[in-house]
Design a protein around this motif. Structure first.
Motif, short mmCIF file in Angstrom:
data_model
loop_
_atom_site.label_atom_id
_atom_site.label_comp_id
_atom_site.label_asym_id
_atom_site.label_seq_id
_atom_site.Cartn_x
_atom_site.Cartn_y
_atom_site.Cartn_z
N ASN A 1 0.82 -1.20 0.14
CA ASN A 1 0.01 0.03 0.04
C ASN A 1 0.94 1.12 0.08
N ALA A 2 0.48 2.13 -0.63
CA ALA A 2 1.33 3.31 -0.84
C ALA A 2 0.58 4.65 -1.48
N ASN A 3 1.09 5.75 -1.42
CA ASN A 3 0.29 6.70 -2.27
C ASN A 3 -1.14 7.32 -1.65
N THR A 4 -0.90 7.56 -0.58
CA THR A 4 -2.35 7.67 -0.03
C THR A 4 -2.73 9.20 -0.13
N CYS A 5 -4.27 9.44 -0.15
CA CYS A 5 -4.70 10.69 -0.13
C CYS A 5 -6.11 10.91 0.34
N PHE A 6 -6.54 11.95 0.85
CA PHE A 6 -7.59 12.38 1.69
C PHE A 6 -8.54 13.24 0.85
N THR A 7 -9.89 12.82 0.97
CA THR A 7 -10.69 14.20 0.46
C THR A 7 -10.51 15.53 1.28
N SER A 8 -11.11 16.57 0.91
CA SER A 8 -11.06 17.85 1.44
C SER A 8 -11.40 17.68 2.95
N TYR A 10 -11.55 14.93 4.90
CA TYR A 10 -10.81 13.79 5.55
C TYR A 10 -11.90 12.71 5.97
N LYS A 11 -12.74 12.74 5.18
CA LYS A 11 -13.83 11.44 5.52
C LYS A 11 -13.72 10.18 4.48
N ARG A 12 -12.80 10.36 3.61
CA ARG A 12 -12.64 9.22 2.41
C ARG A 12 -10.85 9.37 2.38
N MET A 13 -10.52 8.39 2.07
CA MET A 13 -9.01 8.11 2.01
C MET A 13 -8.98 6.91 0.85
N ILE A 14 -7.98 7.21 -0.03
CA ILE A 14 -7.70 6.25 -1.09
C ILE A 14 -6.30 6.01 -1.28
N VAL A 15 -6.16 4.76 -1.19
CA VAL A 15 -4.94 3.98 -1.14
C VAL A 15 -4.37 3.61 -2.44
N SER A 16 -3.15 3.60 -3.10
CA SER A 16 -2.76 2.47 -4.32
C SER A 16 -2.16 1.25 -3.68
N ARG A 17 -2.64 0.13 -4.20
CA ARG A 17 -2.36 -1.03 -3.48
C ARG A 17 -1.61 -1.80 -4.81
N CYS A 18 -0.40 -2.20 -4.86
CA CYS A 18 0.06 -2.96 -6.00
C CYS A 18 0.55 -4.42 -5.36
#
Length: 167
Positions: A1-8, A10-18
């Motif tokens: 898991n890497a490259n995490t980001c959050f909505t403005s 902070y109620k949703r997080m998106i993660v890159s899973r490789c």
């Protein structure tokens, strides 16, 4: 898991899973987790149109265009200019995403464009590329959004960029 980001909010997080295909190639997909009452849910695969079977989707970054939350990401999906391209997708109020939009041929090239980072106050997309004229390897570029399209990228220059891979 890497490259995490959050909505403005902070109620949703998106993660890159490789997952490794071999010693040098990976297949990546984006997963999300929602925060409710201070607790994050288990990671869930983002459905189409974000992830497409057989294609890499990675390096998420949330931004805002025309007062709408937008997910930027890199992908090698069809309809692009080359290897990994920068795409963006507007997020609907229910958390679903609209069809991704390629940032265009001024930004994307036959080589790789990766690591998008959008600054809404300046309408600037920062990204790395191996194709646009640079100092060597990946360089960092910026492209202004003019309310309908991304403009010709500019190299961020020295000392931001070097002869190494700057991502």
């Amino acid at each position: 898991n890497a490259n995490t980001c959050f909505t403005s909010d902070y109620k949703r997080m998106i993660v890159s899973r490789c997952k490794a295909k071999n010693s040098s190639e990976f297949t990546c997909e984006l997963y999300y987790s929602d925060n409710s009452a201070g607790k994050w849910s288990n990671l869930t695969l983002l459905p189409s149109p974000i992830n497409l079977k057989g294609y890499n989707t990675t390096q998420p970054c949330f931004g805002e265009i025309n007062n709408k939350e937008v997910l930027f990401f890199a992908s090698n999906r069809t309809g692009g200019s080359g290897n990994l391209d920068i795409w963006y997708s507007f997020m609907n109020n229910d958390g679903t995403f609209e069809a991704p939009i390629n940032t265009g041929t001024l930004v994307n090239t036959p080589d790789d464009e990766i690591t998008p980072w959008y600054i809404k106050e300046r309408k600037l997309l920062f990204f790395s590329s191996t194709y646009h004229k640079g100092l060597g390897g990946f360089d960092i570029f910026k492209s202004k959004f003019n309310d309908t399209t991304f403009l010709e990228p500019e190299n961020a220059g020295y000392p931001i960029n070097s002869s190494y891979n700057d991502i």
